[in-house]
Design a protein around this motif. Sequence first.
Motif, PDB file in Angstrom:
ATOM      1  N   LYS A 136     -21.584 -11.962  33.817  1.00 39.97           N
ATOM      2  CA  LYS A 136     -21.983 -12.113  32.387  1.00 39.97           C
ATOM      3  C   LYS A 136     -21.188 -11.090  31.580  1.00 39.97           C
ATOM      4  N   LEU A 137     -20.931 -11.351  30.616  1.00 40.14           N
ATOM      5  CA  LEU A 137     -20.152 -10.387  29.605  1.00 40.14           C
ATOM      6  C   LEU A 137     -20.662 -10.703  28.051  1.00 40.14           C
ATOM      7  N   GLY A 138     -21.125  -9.631  27.619  1.00 40.27           N
ATOM      8  CA  GLY A 138     -21.685  -9.851  26.108  1.00 40.27           C
ATOM      9  C   GLY A 138     -20.681  -8.844  25.407  1.00 40.27           C
ATOM     10  N   LEU A 139     -19.595  -9.055  24.586  1.00 40.49           N
ATOM     11  CA  LEU A 139     -18.593  -8.339  24.153  1.00 40.49           C
ATOM     12  C   LEU A 139     -18.667  -8.311  22.604  1.00 40.49           C
ATOM     13  N   HIS A 140     -18.835  -6.920  22.017  1.00 42.12           N
ATOM     14  CA  HIS A 140     -18.772  -7.084  20.524  1.00 42.12           C
ATOM     15  C   HIS A 140     -17.080  -6.869  20.505  1.00 42.12           C
ATOM     16  N   LEU A 141     -16.707  -7.576  19.503  1.00 37.92           N
ATOM     17  CA  LEU A 141     -15.388  -7.362  19.368  1.00 37.92           C
ATOM     18  C   LEU A 141     -14.797  -6.265  18.265  1.00 37.92           C
ATOM     19  N   PRO A 142     -13.871  -5.634  18.393  1.00 35.67           N
ATOM     20  CA  PRO A 142     -13.300  -4.365  17.466  1.00 35.67           C
ATOM     21  C   PRO A 142     -13.065  -4.852  16.052  1.00 35.67           C
ATOM     22  N   HIS A 143     -12.524  -6.030  15.966  1.00 40.04           N
ATOM     23  CA  HIS A 143     -11.987  -6.606  14.722  1.00 40.04           C
ATOM     24  C   HIS A 143     -12.736  -7.963  14.764  1.00 40.04           C
ATOM     25  N   PRO A 144     -13.112  -8.610  13.318  1.00 40.46           N
ATOM     26  CA  PRO A 144     -13.575 -10.065  13.327  1.00 40.46           C
ATOM     27  C   PRO A 144     -12.268 -10.862  13.594  1.00 40.46           C
ATOM     28  N   VAL A 145     -12.521 -12.093  14.163  1.00 37.62           N
ATOM     29  CA  VAL A 145     -11.424 -13.020  14.673  1.00 37.62           C
ATOM     30  C   VAL A 145     -11.846 -14.579  14.115  1.00 37.62           C
ATOM     31  N   HIS A 146     -10.988 -15.392  14.276  1.00 43.79           N
ATOM     32  CA  HIS A 146     -11.044 -16.846  13.830  1.00 43.79           C
ATOM     33  C   HIS A 146     -11.710 -17.449  14.950  1.00 43.79           C
ATOM     34  N   SER A 147     -12.871 -17.655  15.212  1.00 45.01           N
ATOM     35  CA  SER A 147     -13.406 -18.121  16.262  1.00 45.01           C
ATOM     36  C   SER A 147     -13.178 -19.596  16.780  1.00 45.01           C
ATOM     37  N   GLN A 148     -12.696 -20.423  15.717  1.00 40.53           N
ATOM     38  CA  GLN A 148     -12.533 -21.952  16.084  1.00 40.53           C
ATOM     39  C   GLN A 148     -10.893 -22.042  16.480  1.00 40.53           C
ATOM     40  N   GLU A 149     -10.008 -20.988  16.218  1.00 40.29           N
ATOM     41  CA  GLU A 149      -8.577 -21.132  16.217  1.00 40.29           C
ATOM     42  C   GLU A 149      -8.185 -20.727  17.659  1.00 40.29           C
ATOM     43  N   GLY A 150      -8.926 -19.996  18.503  1.00 35.00           N
ATOM     44  CA  GLY A 150      -8.316 -19.385  19.626  1.00 35.00           C
ATOM     45  C   GLY A 150      -8.302 -20.272  20.658  1.00 35.00           C
ATOM     46  N   ASN A 151      -7.738 -19.764  21.818  1.00 35.06           N
ATOM     47  CA  ASN A 151      -7.561 -20.608  23.043  1.00 35.06           C
ATOM     48  C   ASN A 151      -7.478 -19.741  24.214  1.00 35.06           C
ATOM     49  N   ALA A 152      -8.001 -20.289  25.445  1.00 33.32           N
ATOM     50  CA  ALA A 152      -8.237 -19.576  26.667  1.00 33.32           C
ATOM     51  C   ALA A 152      -7.476 -20.467  27.677  1.00 33.32           C
ATOM     52  N   GLN A 153      -7.121 -19.392  28.638  1.00 37.33           N
ATOM     53  CA  GLN A 153      -6.368 -19.692  29.663  1.00 37.33           C
ATOM     54  C   GLN A 153      -6.732 -19.041  30.966  1.00 37.33           C
ATOM     55  N   PHE A 154      -7.122 -19.880  31.917  1.00 36.67           N
ATOM     56  CA  PHE A 154      -7.589 -19.340  33.282  1.00 36.67           C
ATOM     57  C   PHE A 154      -6.315 -19.183  34.303  1.00 36.67           C
ATOM     58  N   ILE A 155      -5.953 -17.919  34.809  1.00 36.45           N
ATOM     59  CA  ILE A 155      -4.828 -17.795  35.533  1.00 36.45           C
ATOM     60  C   ILE A 155      -5.269 -17.713  36.891  1.00 36.45           C
ATOM     61  N   VAL A 156      -5.115 -18.885  37.612  1.00 36.11           N
ATOM     62  CA  VAL A 156      -5.564 -18.836  39.240  1.00 36.11           C
ATOM     63  C   VAL A 156      -5.154 -17.723  39.998  1.00 36.11           C
ATOM     64  N   GLU A 157      -4.138 -17.409  40.046  1.00 36.05           N
ATOM     65  CA  GLU A 157      -3.319 -16.595  40.816  1.00 36.05           C
ATOM     66  C   GLU A 157      -3.897 -15.106  40.739  1.00 36.05           C
ATOM     67  N   LYS A 158      -4.200 -14.809  39.482  1.00 29.73           N
ATOM     68  CA  LYS A 158      -4.738 -13.377  39.191  1.00 29.73           C
ATOM     69  C   LYS A 158      -6.217 -13.504  39.103  1.00 29.73           C
ATOM     70  N   GLU A 159      -6.808 -14.787  39.246  1.00 34.02           N
ATOM     71  CA  GLU A 159      -8.448 -14.792  39.030  1.00 34.02           C
ATOM     72  C   GLU A 159      -8.688 -14.291  37.682  1.00 34.02           C
ATOM     73  N   GLU A 160      -8.325 -14.582  36.493  1.00 31.59           N
ATOM     74  CA  GLU A 160      -8.485 -13.742  35.403  1.00 31.59           C
ATOM     75  C   GLU A 160      -8.409 -15.018  34.339  1.00 31.59           C
ATOM     76  N   LEU A 161      -9.201 -14.527  33.095  1.00 33.19           N
ATOM     77  CA  LEU A 161      -9.230 -15.402  31.821  1.00 33.19           C
ATOM     78  C   LEU A 161      -8.820 -14.548  30.757  1.00 33.19           C
ATOM     79  N   GLU A 162      -7.818 -15.267  30.195  1.00 31.74           N
ATOM     80  CA  GLU A 162      -6.837 -14.771  29.098  1.00 31.74           C
ATOM     81  C   GLU A 162      -7.475 -15.496  27.707  1.00 31.74           C
ATOM     82  N   VAL A 163      -8.324 -14.872  26.743  1.00 32.69           N
ATOM     83  CA  VAL A 163      -8.693 -15.425  25.509  1.00 32.69           C
ATOM     84  C   VAL A 163      -7.855 -14.765  24.710  1.00 32.69           C
TER      85      VAL A 163
END
Length: 191
Positions: A150-177
Amino acid sequence: MEGLSSINTLHALSALLSPPDEDEEEDCAFVTSNAKLGPGHIGPAKSAESKPAASAYTKNYSKAIWSEEEVAEGAHFDDIADPRPQPEYDIILKQSVGTEDIFLGMSRKDPSSMCCENMVVKIKLPGTKVAEVILDVKETFLDLRTPKYKLGLHLPHPVHSQEGNAQFIVEKEELEVTLPMNRLLDCINLA
């Protein structure tokens, strides 16, 4: 008026207003008569038991910068009873630059964070499948839940939450948001 300024007159006035304690006389025996008297000697002697009354405006003298009541945002995401660990993550600020920015310096972009357009959060999730990831992004808070982490992360700058995208890289087992940043002066800084 000359009689009021003598030491004997001050002693008499002090004795009249508050009778001297025996302990006080013994403690002050080696001190000159000028140093024995002060503003605290006038009036009745204060006992050690008398303390100022507590009011609603008394200040807490701890070294805390703020109280828990003042930090409300994201507090509902914290679950003390949840034993899941927090995954490793990195926050990277990203900007789009071209040759005119790097070689010619034609735009007003510089390497500072004020000229960055996107924020990339890389979260390492070993042993996690894509279907198990629950991601919720607010303007200043990112909440990620999986069966293992579980991760609850306060972001250092405000973001457009509806315009972002996420990609899960299976080889690295890493999520890029990737989240576009939302700041007041972006129209000036990114022009």
